[in-house]
Write a protein that holds these residues in place. Sequence first.
Motif, short mmCIF file in Angstrom:
data_model
loop_
_atom_site.label_atom_id
_atom_site.label_comp_id
_atom_site.label_asym_id
_atom_site.label_seq_id
_atom_site.Cartn_x
_atom_site.Cartn_y
_atom_site.Cartn_z
N GLU A 10 0.85 -1.18 0.00
CA GLU A 10 0.00 0.00 0.00
C GLU A 10 0.88 1.23 0.00
N GLU A 11 0.43 2.23 -0.73
CA GLU A 11 1.19 3.47 -0.80
C GLU A 11 0.21 4.62 -0.64
N VAL A 12 0.51 5.53 0.26
CA VAL A 12 -0.31 6.71 0.47
C VAL A 12 0.30 7.86 -0.31
N ILE A 13 -0.51 8.45 -1.19
CA ILE A 13 -0.03 9.58 -1.98
C ILE A 13 -0.75 10.83 -1.52
N ASN A 14 0.01 11.82 -1.11
CA ASN A 14 -0.56 13.10 -0.73
C ASN A 14 -0.72 13.93 -1.99
N SER A 15 -1.96 14.11 -2.42
CA SER A 15 -2.23 14.84 -3.65
C SER A 15 -2.78 16.21 -3.32
N SER A 16 -2.41 17.18 -4.14
CA SER A 16 -2.91 18.53 -3.92
C SER A 16 -4.33 18.68 -4.43
N GLY A 17 -4.83 17.66 -5.13
CA GLY A 17 -6.23 17.67 -5.56
C GLY A 17 -6.53 18.61 -6.70
N ILE A 18 -5.57 18.87 -7.56
CA ILE A 18 -5.80 19.77 -8.69
C ILE A 18 -5.95 18.95 -9.97
N ASP A 19 -7.00 19.24 -10.71
CA ASP A 19 -7.18 18.67 -12.04
C ASP A 19 -6.90 19.77 -13.05
N ILE A 20 -6.04 19.46 -14.01
CA ILE A 20 -5.56 20.45 -14.96
C ILE A 20 -5.85 19.98 -16.38
N SER A 21 -6.41 20.86 -17.18
CA SER A 21 -6.60 20.57 -18.61
C SER A 21 -5.71 21.52 -19.40
N MET A 22 -4.79 20.94 -20.16
CA MET A 22 -3.93 21.74 -21.02
C MET A 22 -4.57 21.80 -22.39
N VAL A 23 -4.81 23.02 -22.89
CA VAL A 23 -5.47 23.24 -24.17
C VAL A 23 -4.45 23.92 -25.08
N ILE A 24 -4.07 23.21 -26.16
CA ILE A 24 -2.92 23.62 -26.96
C ILE A 24 -3.32 23.95 -28.39
N ASP A 25 -2.87 25.11 -28.85
CA ASP A 25 -3.11 25.62 -30.20
C ASP A 25 -2.20 24.88 -31.19
N LEU A 26 -2.81 24.29 -32.24
CA LEU A 26 -2.05 23.63 -33.30
C LEU A 26 -2.27 24.31 -34.65
N SER A 27 -2.62 25.59 -34.64
CA SER A 27 -2.80 26.31 -35.90
C SER A 27 -1.46 26.47 -36.62
N SER A 28 -1.52 26.79 -37.91
CA SER A 28 -0.29 26.89 -38.70
C SER A 28 0.64 28.00 -38.21
N SER A 29 0.09 29.02 -37.57
CA SER A 29 0.95 30.10 -37.06
C SER A 29 1.85 29.63 -35.92
N MET A 30 1.54 28.47 -35.33
CA MET A 30 2.40 27.92 -34.28
C MET A 30 3.72 27.40 -34.86
N LEU A 31 3.84 27.39 -36.19
CA LEU A 31 5.10 26.99 -36.83
C LEU A 31 6.03 28.19 -37.06
N ALA A 32 5.58 29.38 -36.66
CA ALA A 32 6.43 30.57 -36.79
C ALA A 32 7.73 30.35 -36.02
N ARG A 33 8.82 30.87 -36.56
CA ARG A 33 10.15 30.61 -36.01
C ARG A 33 10.70 31.79 -35.20
N ASP A 34 9.82 32.50 -34.49
CA ASP A 34 10.35 33.55 -33.62
C ASP A 34 10.95 32.96 -32.36
N PHE A 35 10.74 31.67 -32.13
CA PHE A 35 11.43 30.89 -31.11
C PHE A 35 12.05 29.70 -31.81
N LYS A 36 13.12 29.18 -31.27
CA LYS A 36 13.80 28.05 -31.90
C LYS A 36 13.31 26.75 -31.31
N PRO A 37 12.97 25.75 -32.10
CA PRO A 37 12.89 25.79 -33.55
C PRO A 37 11.62 26.48 -34.05
N ASN A 38 10.52 26.41 -33.28
CA ASN A 38 9.30 27.16 -33.61
C ASN A 38 8.41 27.22 -32.38
#
Length: 163
Positions: A10-38
């Motif tokens: 048995e293992e007790v895990i102390n969880s902070s109880g946060i549920d997180i949804s990451m919502v990520i943009d995959l539009s073509s402008s995300m390929l812009a190279r103002d950061f390396k590699p994009n």
Amino acid sequence: MARPQKINKEEVINSSGIDISMVIDLSSSMLARDFKPNRLELTKQLAQEFVKERPNDRISISIFGGTALGQCPLTSDHRMVLDILQSLEQGVLDDGTAIGMGLASGVNMLKDSKARSKVIILLTDGENNAGYIDPLTAAKLAEGYGIKVYVIGVGTEGQAKRR
């Protein structure tokens, strides 16, 4: 060898109880190279680092372009989340930036959560130009479910260039 034994651990895990949804943009402008590699590769890298820093939280992933799609339901399996983040590519959805639909997809991932804290992290570089759900409508929907929304802008100011 003659007496096989089963050991229960048995293992007790102390969880902070946060549920997180990451919502990520995959539009073509995300390929812009103002950061390396994009922008997209930088976003994926930062998202992976974030996941590694949240060992006790459940995380889901939604992606959006001209439409939105849930990629991973809420899970504690961070290895799977990291693998999905690594595999994200621009072009799997119609092009455009449907921020409202992406946000609504994140709300859908969290709406039934019983966690004491529910958070959407929206990672995008643009303004809404597609989809049939207005971002303000989706934000009000999130508020109605007690979900906090944090928006992270990716990119420099001005027009995106894909050198």
